[in-house]
Write an enzyme that holds these catalytic residues in place. Structure first.
Site, PDB file in Angstrom:
ATOM      1  N   THR A  13       0.412   4.670   0.765  1.00  0.00           N
ATOM      2  CA  THR A  13       0.401   5.580   1.912  1.00  0.00           C
ATOM      3  C   THR A  13       0.753   4.832   3.190  1.00  0.00           C
ATOM      4  O   THR A  13       0.135   3.836   3.522  1.00  0.00           O
ATOM      5  CB  THR A  13      -0.986   6.234   2.060  1.00  0.00           C
ATOM      6  N   ASP A  66      -1.530  -0.095   6.512  1.00  0.00           N
ATOM      7  CA  ASP A  66      -1.615   0.503   7.843  1.00  0.00           C
ATOM      8  C   ASP A  66      -2.980   1.112   8.130  1.00  0.00           C
ATOM      9  O   ASP A  66      -3.214   1.623   9.213  1.00  0.00           O
ATOM     10  CB  ASP A  66      -0.530   1.583   8.024  1.00  0.00           C
ATOM     11  N   ASP A 125       0.865  -1.167   0.000  1.00  0.00           N
ATOM     12  CA  ASP A 125       0.000   0.000   0.000  1.00  0.00           C
ATOM     13  C   ASP A 125       0.909   1.227   0.000  1.00  0.00           C
ATOM     14  O   ASP A 125       1.897   1.272   0.726  1.00  0.00           O
ATOM     15  CB  ASP A 125      -0.881  -0.022   1.246  1.00  0.00           C
TER      16      ASP A 125
END
Length: 821
Positions: A339, A577, A337
């Protein structure tokens, strides 16, 4: 806590944002009270100190222990009370009564090995426990009118607990405040759609917030809470499926079945057929049974896993499930991912571009008011708050928290002059129709790796499902993301290790591709917009194989992409996250969460990087490869011994001769050719990616190696029986057979130790030197009852061993070509 940025995707395709009706969580869990009880009285300021003390005195505390590892009792039991330890224990007791102490050495070796296993697992437990405390959730609880973060174990019945995006619901409760509160209960119910919660609705521990915020009253704590009922299943030391463990279990099952008839035949042969000294016959019978057991293999696997946990713990990496180490060793695709993984959580506003003649000062007022309207801003909004603090002091009449289902947030303000306006802030390509002139300008910014948010005015009410339709663009907010300084090196490591990296993000595809390009990811120039991905799993898998960067990916698509890659035989690791990563993390072979990520991602991930450093991942992968690659290597040593021990016993039974070895002989051989070398080889560096079919890979070497070693040893034994007669003949025959078996086993070790380094050659040489010392030192000759008599038979034994070694070398190479694994 770092939250997802404003354009990150998390949910179905953009729409009105309506959610499924609330689920009555309590009805199914409380069969005694099928009628839903009234919601408890909600106290906005929370409990008083006196009320908390009263509940603690009554034991109404969330006292479920944090289980980050097995208990000490479980560790001792797992290492001591094994099937093979029981067999060896009985044989050891027998030998202590009927033979000299040197024939009972195998028992002391097992005690020492078991002790080492227990100590290493206890060290691993200590590491896991300390890391679990660091990574433990700290919910925000209201007491005495103030909010403070406390440990989950300090929550009491009736506490008021605040919730925000990404927070995990830690105890069961009843909602008292809700501001667009949407909760994902997929981990409990399997339903992926978020549930809109209103005051009075139930919330279950184990669910998590995907949008909005609120507060709830704890109605069930401790062992009564829903999550506590799943405590064993959710234990951080969960022994989930592991090919290594299941493979070893399969091997041990077959070994047990082979041992039973072979041992019975050996006992009958040695005790009844031959008219020898009873104690000597018992000793030789035990000497034939003990080496059939690959007892050290299970122990060494546990030790290797435990040491892996300790090594990773030193790098602030919490391994929540031990087989995750094995899984990472097999990973050939890692989905990243953007970000929070490739970029750091924070960002900065670099430019504000008013549209349609909007006044910059007015736009800044709107942005400041929007920031003030959200009590739990995500990373994008936090950057706007930092750049444009609220100076307008407008009254917020209604707010819409950010949700990745919508990909925008919003608020309505009374601006003090009698004018009421509704503002939206979110993804430009969602809020603007296709072909809008502003999109070209936005695309240019995205190509530079910048994130762009659109501020737009809506003519509709905020609770209108079509509030985003026909909005008037007012300004572009340009944000710059902070690249992780270690991301480029980590991506380069994966490329070198033949692990394909796939960047999967909810952000604009062009922007994601620009970031990936800055980090040097191969294929970054060919970015795919996931909204155009095929829905068929096979077609999707082909697109995934052909490309590396994907933008505008919804959470369900992330999950589908993981499944598509797995359908092509890939072992997939997923990093993330934020709450929009949870579904994919849950379905991936290995889920990796950042320590600063949401509680929801940390709850479902097998590995948590507590230091939030993406550069830790190569260490984790390397540790997994070291453990699995080395265990596969040394398993060949253990199982070669099992094969030659079983076959030797069968040959002895069929030939009706004395078993050639006493337990002391095989204890010496096992220690020098397996025990000591295996320990060092199991902890050596190993960067080779683990391959599947553990049992096949091990047995394709162990069976031919064991058969050749057994036949060569038995041939030397029979030649010695025809050569030696009279007093001490059996001892001389055993010595010749031991010499052949040692040299043959040493060649198997020499093959397993490849490729050679100075310490591997020194290890093999040291084992050979130790055996030579036993042969030449008189008191060691007597202790191990090893004495080579004459020159003819010993040299014949050496010649047979050399022939066996050549045959093993040829056979192993033929197996490599004929049965590649």
């Amino acid at each position: 806590m770092t939250q997802r940025a404003g354009t990150e995707s998390d949910g179905p395709e953009p729409g009105g944002g309506t959610a499924a009706p609330a689920i009555d969580a309590g009805a199914e869990l409380d069969p005694v009270h099928p009628v839903r009880p009234p919601a408890p009285l909600f106290k906005p300021g929370g409990l008083s100190t006196a009320e908390v003390a009263e509940r603690v005195a009554r034991g109404e505390v969330n006292d479920v222990p944090v289980r980050s590892s097995r208990s000490t009792t479980d560790i001792v039991r797992a290492n001591v009370f094994t099937r093979f330890n029981a067999i060896i224990g009985v044989l050891w007791v027998i030998m202590l009564f009927v033979a000299p102490i040197q024939d009972s050495l195998f028992g002391f070796v097992i005690v020492a090995n078991t002790g080492i296993g227990i100590i290493q697992e206890l060290r691993a437990k200590k590491t896991l426990d300390s890391l679990a405390v660091i990574g433990e959730a700290k919910p925000s609880v209201r007491r005495d009118g103030r909010t403070a973060e406390i440990s989950t174990s300090e929550i009491v019945l009736g506490d008021v607990i605040e919730l925000g995006p990404g927070d995990k619901v830690v105890v069961d409760g009843s909602v008292g405040e809700a501001d667009g509160l949407e909760i994902d209960e997929s981990l409990l119910t399997g339903e992926a759609d978020p549930v809109l919660k209103k005051p009075g609705d139930r919330v279950m521990s184990g669910s998590f917030v995907v949008a909005g915020g609120g507060a709830f009253t704890a109605t069930k704590v401790g062992r009564e809470a829903y999550a506590a009922q799943l405590a064993e299943e959710a234990s951080r030391f969960t022994l989930v499926h592991s090919e290594l463990r299941s493979g070893i279990s399969t091997i041990l099952k077959y070994v047990t079945w082979m041992m039973i008839p072979t041992s019975i035949g050996l006992i009958i042969s040695q005790l009844l057929v031959k008219d020898n000294n009873l104690k000597d016959s018992i000793a030789r019978t035990v000497g034939g049974i003990v080496p059939m057991i690959p007892e050290g293999l299970v122990l060494l696997t546990s030790v290797a896993f435990a040491i892996g946990v300790i090594r990773l713990g030193r790098k602030q990496c919490l391994v929540q499930e031990l087989p995750a180490i094995e899984g990472l060793a097999r990973v050939d695709v890692v989905c990243l991912d953007k970000t929070g993984t490739l970029t750091e959580g924070g960002m900065d506003v670099t430019e504000l571009r008013p549209l349609g003649g909007a006044e910059p000062a007015y736009v800044k007022k709107v942005l400041g008011a929007l920031g003030e309207s959200d009590p739990r801003p995500n990373a994008s909004l936090q950057a706007i708050i930092d750049a444009y603090p609220d100076m307008a002091e407008w009254r917020c009449t209604e707010s819409l928290p950010f949700s990745s289902t919508r990909k925008y947030s919003g608020a309505s303000f009374s601006e003090g002059d009698g004018e009421n306006n509704t503002w939206l802030l979110g993804a430009p390509d969602v809020l603007l129709p296709a072909g809008d002139p502003a999109l070209d300008e936005i695309n240019d910014l995205n190509e530079q790796g910048l994130r762009v948010l659109l501020l737009a005015r809506s003519a509709r009410e905020l609770d209108d499902a079509a509030v985003a339709t026909g909005v008037r663009p007012t300004a572009l907010v340009v944000l710059e993301q902070r690249l992780r300084p270690d991301a480029a090196d980590t991506l380069r490591y994966f490329e070198d290790q033949d692990v394909k990296a796939k960047v999967i993000s909810g952000d604009n595809a062009v922007s994601v591709g620009a970031v990936a390009g800055k980090l040097g990811l191969p294929g970054a120039e060919n970015t795919v917009d996931a909204r155009g991905l095929p829905t068929d799993q096979g077609d999707m898998a082909q697109v995934l194989d052909d490309n590396s960067v994907f933008g505008r990916v919804s959470p369900q698509q992330k999950r589908d992409m993981v499944g598509a890659l797995q359908s092509k035989g890939h072992t997939v690791a997923m990093t993330g996250d934020g709450v929009n990563d949870v579904l994919a993390l849950k379905d991936a072979d290995i889920g990796v969460s950042m320590g600063s990520g949401s509680e929801a991602t940390k709850a479902v991930a097998q590995i948590v990087l507590l230091n939030n450093s993406f550069s830790t991942l190569p260490s984790v992968v390397a540790e997994g490869r070291r453990v699995i690659g080395n265990i596969t290597r040394v398993a060949t040593l253990f199982l070669t011994k099992t094969v030659y021990s079983v076959l030797l016993a069968i040959l002895v039974v069929c030939s009706q001769v004395e078993y050639p070895f006493l337990p002391r002989h095989l204890t010496l051989l096992s220690t020098l050719t397996i025990g000591i070398p295996a320990f060092f080889l199991a902890l050596a560096p190993n960067k080779e990616r683990a391959k599947p079919h553990f049992v096949k890979r091990v047995m394709r070497y162990a069976i031919p190696g064991g058969v050749i070693a057994a036949v060569a040893t038995f041939v030397s034994y029979l030649i010695a029986r025809h050569h030696y007669t009279g007093q001490g003949a059996l001892e001389a025959e055993s010595s010749a057979a031991t010499l052949t078996l040692f040299l043959t086993s040493m060649w198997v070790l020499a093959i397993i130790a490849r490729p050679y380094t100075w310490w591997r050659m020194a290890l093999v040489g040291a084992m050979g030197g130790a055996f030579l010392i036993v042969l030449v030192v008189p008191w060691l000759q007597d202790f191990f009852q090893l004495k080579l008599v004459g020159a003819v038979v010993p040299w014949i034994a050496v010649a047979v061993a050399v022939g066996a070694a050549v045959l093993i070398e040829f056979t192993f190479r033929w197996v490599d070509r004929r049965f590649p694994a």
